[in-house]
Write an enzyme that holds these catalytic residues in place. Structure first.
Site, mmCIF file in Angstrom:
data_model
loop_
_atom_site.group_PDB
_atom_site.id
_atom_site.type_symbol
_atom_site.label_atom_id
_atom_site.label_comp_id
_atom_site.label_asym_id
_atom_site.label_seq_id
_atom_site.Cartn_x
_atom_site.Cartn_y
_atom_site.Cartn_z
ATOM 1 N N CYS A 74 6.228 0.652 1.503
ATOM 2 C CA CYS A 74 5.339 1.421 1.136
ATOM 3 C C CYS A 74 5.339 2.862 1.665
ATOM 4 O O CYS A 74 4.703 3.788 1.093
ATOM 5 C CB CYS A 74 3.899 0.965 1.173
ATOM 6 S SG CYS A 74 3.378 0.699 3.092
ATOM 7 N N CYS A 86 -0.219 -4.318 5.942
ATOM 8 C CA CYS A 86 -0.876 -3.242 6.550
ATOM 9 C C CYS A 86 -1.522 -3.662 7.994
ATOM 10 O O CYS A 86 -1.211 -2.627 8.869
ATOM 11 C CB CYS A 86 -1.995 -2.829 5.584
ATOM 12 S SG CYS A 86 -1.576 -2.750 4.098
HETATM 13 S S1 FES Z 1 0.312 -0.415 1.618
HETATM 14 FE FE1 FES Z 1 1.499 0.399 3.156
HETATM 15 S S2 FES Z 1 0.430 -0.296 5.011
HETATM 16 FE FE2 FES Z 1 -0.953 -0.469 3.386
#
Ligand code: FES
Length: 127
Positions: free
Chosen positions: A35, A104
């Site tokens: 991400c 996360c």
């Molecule tokens: S989407 Fe990457 S840390 Fe939450």
């Protein structure tokens, strides 16, 4: 209804301990390559106890909420106790996270481990 618990929303909207610590005893910087989110954690240690913790997170709401909760959880803990904090414990303290957001909280656990590693490295040098 939101997929996030009240606690997650609260820590996302009013994150605790945002910022940097001057002359930290340990810094952990981690990122998630998927991400692209980045988390930086600073700790201040006195007599093997974490007396202060601050963070800077460039990431999603769950990453911010877990960093915030993590800093609250580690303060006052010994290094040994802090090492036992898992991402699951952080997520539980937030009354849970949706499954796709569990990674996360892994970022928060990794940031803590890396800050403690840095603390040990710095301590070695001082000796
Ligand atoms: S989407 Fe990457 S840390 Fe939450």
């Amino acid at each position: 209804m939101s997929v996030y618990s009240e606690k997650v929303m609260d820590h996302f909207r009013n994150p605790r301990n945002v910022g940097e610590i001057e002359n930290p005893d340990g810094v952990g910087k981690v990122g998630n390559p998927v991400c692209g989110d980045i988390m930086e954690l600073y700790i201040k240690v006195k007599d093997e106890k974490i007396v202060d913790a601050k963070f800077k997170t460039f990431g999603c709401g769950a990453a911010i909420a877990t960093s915030s909760m993590l800093t609250e959880m580690v303060k006052g803990k010994t290094i040994e106790e802090a090492l036992k904090i898992t991402n699951k414990a952080v997520a539980e303290a937030l009354d849970g996270l949706p499954p796709i957001k569990m990674h996360c909280s892994v970022l928060a656990e990794e940031a803590l481990k890396s800050a403690i590693k840095d603390y040990y490295k710095k301590k070695e040098k001082v000796k």
